[in-house]
Design a protein around this motif. Structure first.
Motif, PDB file in Angstrom:
ATOM      1  N   ASP A  53       0.806  -1.220  -0.052  1.00  0.00           N
ATOM      2  CA  ASP A  53      -0.020   0.079   0.096  1.00  0.00           C
ATOM      3  C   ASP A  53       0.958   1.138   0.158  1.00  0.00           C
ATOM      4  OD1 ASP A  53      -2.384  -1.567   0.039  1.00  0.00           O
ATOM      5  OD2 ASP A  53      -2.633  -1.260   2.088  1.00  0.00           O
TER       6      ASP A  53
ATOM      7  N   TRP B 188       2.395   1.943  -3.388  1.00  0.00           N
ATOM      8  CA  TRP B 188       1.487   2.684  -4.302  1.00  0.00           C
ATOM      9  C   TRP B 188       1.111   3.930  -3.981  1.00  0.00           C
ATOM     10  CZ3 TRP B 188      -1.148  -0.144  -8.249  1.00  0.00           C
ATOM     11  CH2 TRP B 188      -1.972   0.503  -9.051  1.00  0.00           C
TER      12      TRP B 188
ATOM     13  N   ARG C 127       4.559   1.561  -9.565  1.00  0.00           N
ATOM     14  CA  ARG C 127       3.465   0.882 -10.158  1.00  0.00           C
ATOM     15  C   ARG C 127       4.276  -0.484 -10.793  1.00  0.00           C
ATOM     16  NH1 ARG C 127       1.112   3.879  -7.683  1.00  0.00           N
ATOM     17  NH2 ARG C 127      -0.869   5.181  -8.161  1.00  0.00           N
TER      18      ARG C 127
ATOM     19  N   LEU D 193      -2.359  -6.453  -4.680  1.00  0.00           N
ATOM     20  CA  LEU D 193      -2.655  -5.681  -6.027  1.00  0.00           C
ATOM     21  C   LEU D 193      -3.958  -5.944  -6.191  1.00  0.00           C
ATOM     22  CD1 LEU D 193       0.662  -6.120  -7.724  1.00  0.00           C
ATOM     23  CD2 LEU D 193      -0.188  -4.105  -6.668  1.00  0.00           C
TER      24      LEU D 193
ATOM     25  N   ARG E  29      -7.050  -5.484  -5.485  1.00  0.00           N
ATOM     26  CA  ARG E  29      -8.234  -4.219  -5.405  1.00  0.00           C
ATOM     27  C   ARG E  29      -7.867  -3.425  -6.227  1.00  0.00           C
ATOM     28  NH1 ARG E  29      -5.636  -4.649  -0.461  1.00  0.00           N
ATOM     29  NH2 ARG E  29      -4.757  -2.408   0.188  1.00  0.00           N
ATOM     30  N   ARG E  30      -6.613  -3.274  -7.098  1.00  0.00           N
ATOM     31  CA  ARG E  30      -6.205  -2.147  -7.936  1.00  0.00           C
ATOM     32  C   ARG E  30      -6.578  -2.644  -9.338  1.00  0.00           C
ATOM     33  NH1 ARG E  30      -2.871  -1.874  -2.857  1.00  0.00           N
ATOM     34  NH2 ARG E  30      -3.090   0.002  -2.458  1.00  0.00           N
TER      35      ARG E  30
ATOM     36  N   ASP F 253      -3.403  -0.495 -14.291  1.00  0.00           N
ATOM     37  CA  ASP F 253      -2.345   0.603 -13.824  1.00  0.00           C
ATOM     38  C   ASP F 253      -1.115   0.065 -12.859  1.00  0.00           C
ATOM     39  OD1 ASP F 253      -4.685   1.764 -14.183  1.00  0.00           O
ATOM     40  OD2 ASP F 253      -5.221   2.104 -12.240  1.00  0.00           O
TER      41      ASP F 253
END
Length: 329
Positions: free
Chosen positions: A40, A43, A48, A69, A71-72, A76
């Motif tokens: 987190d 990020w 990235r 990752l 939930r991203r 991205d």
């Protein structure tokens, strides 16, 4: 954070990349919550590009990274993993994996395999652990003692997967420059990942690998910018390439620290920014086991470093003559 295309692959990587070996409990345990928090934090500072491997904690790093990752938005971020070591389940638990550097139960054994079938099996297993449908970058992992098979079997398999669009970019990752130079000159890799051989303490990659990469349009991802600790905190007892640092290297690191601090620059900032002086370098890979460490790395990447400091390091012989230096402020 600035992004750069990896070779001619179309894959974009951020200047600072997150190395996820610590998520596999490198040397010491990291809790699940702490592992999620460090991703987190990466990020939040703009990283990235995330690098992992089956080797790291017998798959634990890949699983934790994938969960963090999940939930991203998939478009991205960029993930790289590696092939060359297959994980075979053991019928019974055999202690821990600390002999390989990871504080995890020894639930699997590693099998070196740079065959075409091994590449396919490794990627399939990695995708399952990561919870992804595709992986952006695949590196041949430490093929030092398997170079012929890696070049004749594993590399063509990766090249085929790239042509089919299964992976975006391919390369090799090693702790030495000589064999990577061979990959750059004899294959069509997009990138090589070089650990510890282009740092303030070691410019082994300068004469051959980096010029070859620049000439052929291959990106070099630099790992081990702190040489496993000595350049982060130079002192007697510090680690260099995962073992106790020799006294002469400790002394040189302390000289580098004194020079940097005389210009108001933390040595960590100089160490992290140094590789970007060479045009072939596309990203610097930094491992972290806490949110504070990755936030510090991002701050060090942005810390002002004057051109005067770089010139002084060259003049005083603390950098190899002819070493290209970052622009500075």
């Amino acid at each position: 954070m600035r992004s750069t295309e990896l070779g001619r692959s179309g894959v974009q990587v951020t200047d600072l990349a997150f190395g996820a070996a610590a998520l596999g409990n490198l040397f010491a345990p990291v809790g699940d919550e702490e592992a999620a928090a460090v991703v987190d934090a990466a990020w939040s500072v703009g990283i990235r590009y995330f690098d992992t491997a089956p080797h790291y904690g017998l798959g634990l790093s890949e699983r934790r990274l994938g969960e963090a990752l999940a939930r991203r938005p998939r478009g991205d971020f960029v993930v790289s993993t590696k092939v060359g070591r297959l994980l075979e389940p053991l019928s019974e638990l055999r202690g821990d994996d600390l002999a390989q550097g990871f504080a995890v139960p020894a639930t699997h054994r590693r099998i070196w395999d740079f065959s075409a079938d091994g590449v396919l099996r490794s990627i399939e297993a990695s995708l399952e652990r990561l919870g992804l449908d595709t992986v952006d970058i695949v590196y041949l992992h430490d093929p030092d003692d398997h170079l012929d098979q890696a070049l004749s079997k594993a590399y063509p398999a990766l090249e085929k997967l790239r042509a089919e669009g299964v992976v975006g970019a391919i390369g090799a990752g090693m702790n030495q420059a000589r064999a990577l130079t061979r990959f750059v000159r004899d294959t069509d890799v997009d990138a090589v990942l070089l650990a510890g051989r282009y740092t303030l303490l070691d410019q082994t990659a300068l004469p051959d690998l980096l010029p070859a990469a620049a000439e052929r349009g291959v990106s070099v991802v630099i790992g081990g910018v702190f040489n496993s600790g000595l350049l982060a905190d130079p002192r007697p007892g510090a680690t260099y390439d995962y073992t106790s640092a020799p006294a002469e290297l400790v002394e040189r690191a302390l000289e580098l620290k004194a020079a940097a601090e005389s210009h108001g620059v933390p040595l960590r900032a100089a160490a992290l920014q140094f590789p970007f002086g060479h045009p072939a370098v596309g990203s610097a890979l930094v491992g972290a086991r806490s949110a504070a460490e990755i936030r510090d790395a991002a701050a060090m990447l942005d810390h002002p470093v004057s051109r005067t400091l770089w010139r002084e390091l060259l003049t005083d012989g603390l950098l190899t003559a002819g070493t290209p230096i970052p622009h500075g402020d």
